[in-house]
Write a protein that holds these residues in place. Structure first.
Motif, short mmCIF file in Angstrom:
data_model
loop_
_atom_site.label_atom_id
_atom_site.label_comp_id
_atom_site.label_asym_id
_atom_site.label_seq_id
_atom_site.Cartn_x
_atom_site.Cartn_y
_atom_site.Cartn_z
N SER A 262 48.90 40.44 36.57
CA SER A 262 47.64 40.40 35.84
C SER A 262 47.85 40.88 34.41
CB SER A 262 46.59 41.29 36.51
OG SER A 262 46.10 40.70 37.68
N ILE A 263 47.15 40.26 33.50
CA ILE A 263 47.11 40.68 32.10
C ILE A 263 45.77 41.36 31.87
CG2 ILE A 263 47.19 39.97 29.69
CD1 ILE A 263 49.80 39.37 30.99
N ASN A 264 45.79 42.63 31.51
CA ASN A 264 44.57 43.40 31.25
C ASN A 264 44.51 43.72 29.76
OD1 ASN A 264 43.67 44.29 34.23
ND2 ASN A 264 45.90 44.43 34.08
N ILE A 265 43.59 43.08 29.04
CA ILE A 265 43.52 43.23 27.59
C ILE A 265 42.71 44.48 27.25
CG2 ILE A 265 42.78 42.17 25.43
CD1 ILE A 265 43.16 39.46 26.76
N LYS B 14 44.87 32.02 37.73
CA LYS B 14 44.14 31.63 38.93
C LYS B 14 42.77 32.28 39.00
CE LYS B 14 47.46 29.16 40.75
NZ LYS B 14 47.31 27.68 40.93
N HIS B 15 42.61 33.38 38.28
CA HIS B 15 41.34 34.08 38.29
C HIS B 15 41.23 34.87 36.99
CE1 HIS B 15 38.74 37.62 39.31
NE2 HIS B 15 37.99 36.65 39.80
N MET B 16 40.04 34.90 36.41
CA MET B 16 39.86 35.66 35.17
C MET B 16 38.51 36.36 35.20
SD MET B 16 39.48 32.51 32.48
CE MET B 16 38.19 31.26 32.64
N THR B 17 38.48 37.50 34.52
CA THR B 17 37.28 38.35 34.55
C THR B 17 36.94 38.82 33.15
OG1 THR B 17 37.99 39.18 36.72
CG2 THR B 17 36.25 40.40 35.58
N PRO B 18 35.74 38.49 32.64
CA PRO B 18 35.31 39.09 31.37
C PRO B 18 34.96 40.55 31.60
CG PRO B 18 33.55 37.76 32.29
CD PRO B 18 34.73 37.59 33.20
N GLY B 19 35.04 41.34 30.53
CA GLY B 19 34.78 42.76 30.71
C GLY B 19 33.98 43.37 29.59
N SER B 20 34.47 44.46 29.05
CA SER B 20 33.77 45.24 28.04
C SER B 20 33.51 44.42 26.78
CB SER B 20 34.61 46.48 27.69
OG SER B 20 34.15 47.08 26.51
N PRO B 21 32.34 44.64 26.12
CA PRO B 21 32.06 43.95 24.85
C PRO B 21 32.65 44.67 23.64
CG PRO B 21 30.16 45.24 25.49
CD PRO B 21 31.18 45.42 26.60
N LEU C 15 38.75 44.40 28.10
CA LEU C 15 38.00 43.30 27.48
C LEU C 15 38.01 42.07 28.38
CD1 LEU C 15 39.15 43.47 23.75
CD2 LEU C 15 37.16 44.53 24.83
N ALA C 16 39.15 41.83 29.03
CA ALA C 16 39.29 40.69 29.93
C ALA C 16 40.52 40.90 30.78
CB ALA C 16 39.42 39.39 29.14
N SER C 17 40.53 40.27 31.94
CA SER C 17 41.70 40.32 32.82
C SER C 17 42.01 38.91 33.31
CB SER C 17 41.46 41.24 34.02
OG SER C 17 41.30 42.58 33.61
N PHE C 18 43.30 38.58 33.36
CA PHE C 18 43.75 37.28 33.85
C PHE C 18 44.72 37.51 35.01
CE2 PHE C 18 42.83 36.88 29.35
CZ PHE C 18 42.04 35.74 29.28
N GLU C 19 44.38 36.98 36.16
CA GLU C 19 45.26 37.10 37.32
C GLU C 19 46.05 35.81 37.46
OE1 GLU C 19 44.80 39.38 41.58
OE2 GLU C 19 43.07 38.33 40.77
N CYS C 20 47.37 35.94 37.58
CA CYS C 20 48.24 34.77 37.49
C CYS C 20 49.27 34.73 38.61
CB CYS C 20 49.02 34.79 36.16
SG CYS C 20 48.01 35.02 34.70
N GLY D 48 47.35 42.07 19.75
CA GLY D 48 46.55 42.79 20.73
C GLY D 48 47.46 43.59 21.64
N VAL D 49 46.85 44.43 22.46
CA VAL D 49 47.61 45.26 23.39
C VAL D 49 47.07 45.02 24.79
CG1 VAL D 49 48.38 47.59 23.97
CG2 VAL D 49 47.90 47.00 21.58
N ALA D 50 47.97 44.82 25.73
CA ALA D 50 47.58 44.59 27.12
C ALA D 50 48.42 45.45 28.05
CB ALA D 50 47.75 43.11 27.48
N VAL D 51 47.90 45.68 29.23
CA VAL D 51 48.69 46.28 30.30
C VAL D 51 48.92 45.19 31.33
CG1 VAL D 51 48.74 47.95 32.18
CG2 VAL D 51 47.90 48.64 29.93
N VAL D 52 50.20 44.89 31.58
CA VAL D 52 50.56 43.88 32.56
C VAL D 52 50.83 44.59 33.88
CG1 VAL D 52 52.09 41.96 33.10
CG2 VAL D 52 51.64 42.55 30.72
N THR D 53 50.18 44.13 34.94
CA THR D 53 50.27 44.82 36.22
C THR D 53 50.73 43.88 37.32
OG1 THR D 53 47.95 44.36 36.74
CG2 THR D 53 48.43 46.43 35.60
N THR D 54 51.29 44.47 38.35
CA THR D 54 51.67 43.73 39.55
C THR D 54 51.71 44.71 40.71
OG1 THR D 54 53.24 42.11 40.45
CG2 THR D 54 54.17 44.01 39.30
N THR D 55 52.20 44.27 41.85
CA THR D 55 52.25 45.11 43.04
C THR D 55 53.66 45.13 43.59
OG1 THR D 55 49.96 44.48 43.55
CG2 THR D 55 51.22 45.52 45.30
#
Length: 314
Positions: A78-81, A145-152, A121-126, A26-33
């Motif tokens: 965060s991992i953004n799939i 610590k937090h996760m969000t379902p997204g696009s189907p 598709l989903a995001s995981f905040e860590c 799979g491909v994800a965009v890993v983000t931070t601040t």
């Protein structure tokens, strides 16, 4: 009784990368601040789950990455799939030429303050659970610590240097006979002729050496049972030319052409050995090494012309 220790060849980095590409990811965009609150991120296909209790995931980052200090200092990510419709985002966050990766990208802050990209598709905040050095990479293990379902939508999948949904579409076009030989030859002449001209100016000697090694591999794998190795060597020949041209847009097009090449050689073209074209491939390399742009493009044109004069092999 004595036993001879079998000789184990050294791991060749380019082949290692090619073989790793046999595993779809799979491909994800890993983000931070950043420390001053700006969003930062990059494309990643090293994301993996680690544990359910506690919920742990990981990704790895090159030690040479300019973002390594940012991820270390932030302590959260965060991992953004990505979905299959977000291939442009994948390319954007992978590009070294785009300074502000988030310009024009829809995103929001998550509960931990990390950037969450919209429509994934989903995001995981860590939070960072642990870090480990591993060769030329740093492994980040994160506790979710937090996760969000997204696009189907379906996932964006990377396989053998190309996005898999694209590769599947190309496979169907090849099997249906919608990609004719004349059109393909014209595309190869235009794309790789341009890349060879660029490579004559931009390629390092090491990159030219890589093209020549691919030619060596093609010539070494000429038995009827060596078709898989010959296909990979042919793909490596064209991929190495694309890399030597140092143009990211053309490299993306070249990956598409390489996916088509694999399908045509495996499913359409009777790929018998063609020693008659060996000198013509060599001529491409010779003209490239001489930095003769017109000569390299002409040699490629001659190679394709002779190859198609008898459509019985590669």
């Amino acid at each position: 009784m004595s036993y001879e220790t079998p000789q184990i060849d050294a791991i060749e980095p380019k082949l290692f990368r090619q073989l790793l590409g046999c595993f779809p990811t799979g491909v994800a965009v890993v983000t931070t601040t950043t420390a001053d609150g700006r969003p930062a991120g990059l494309t990643c296909n090293s994301f993996s789950s680690v544990s359910l209790e506690p919920p742990l995931v990981l990704f790895s980052l090159r030690k040479a990455s300019s973002l390594l200090p940012t991820f270390v200092e932030a302590g959260t990510f965060s991992i953004n799939i990505l979905s299959q419709s977000q291939d442009v985002l994948s390319g954007r966050f992978a590009s070294s030429k785009i300074a502000d990766k988030f310009e024009g990208v829809a995103w929001r802050k998550g509960p931990l303050g990390t950037p969450l990209i919209d429509d994934c598709l989903a995001s995981f905040e860590c939070t960072v659970y642990a870090r480990h050095e591993a060769g030329d990479h740093e492994i980040f293990i994160g506790e979710v610590k937090h996760m969000t379902p997204g696009s189907p939508d379906h996932a964006l999948v990377f396989y053998k240097g190309a996005y898999m949904m694209l590769a599947e579409s190309l496979r169907k076009l090849v099997l249906d006979g919608q990609l004719g030989t004349n059109d393909m030859d014209e595309a190869y002449r235009s794309l790789y002729g341009t890349l060879l001209r660029l490579a004559c100016v931009r390629a390092s000697e090491e990159e030219v050496d890589a093209i020549e090694r691919a030619v060596d591999q093609i010539e070494q794998h000429q038995g009827e049972k060596a078709l898989p190795q010959r296909i990979e060597a042919m793909a490596s020949f064209f991929s190495s030319i694309a890399l030597a041209g140092h143009n990211e847009a053309l490299q993306l097009m070249a990956r598409t052409m390489t996916a088509v090449l694999r399908e045509r050689m495996a499913l359409v073209i009777p790929a018998h050995p063609r020693p008659d074209v060996f000198p013509l491939r060599r001529k491409v390399v010779e003209r490239l090494r001489a930095r003769d742009a017109d000569g390299a493009a002409a040699a490629l044109d001659e190679f394709i012309t002779v190859l198609r004069a008898n459509e019985t092999g590669q």
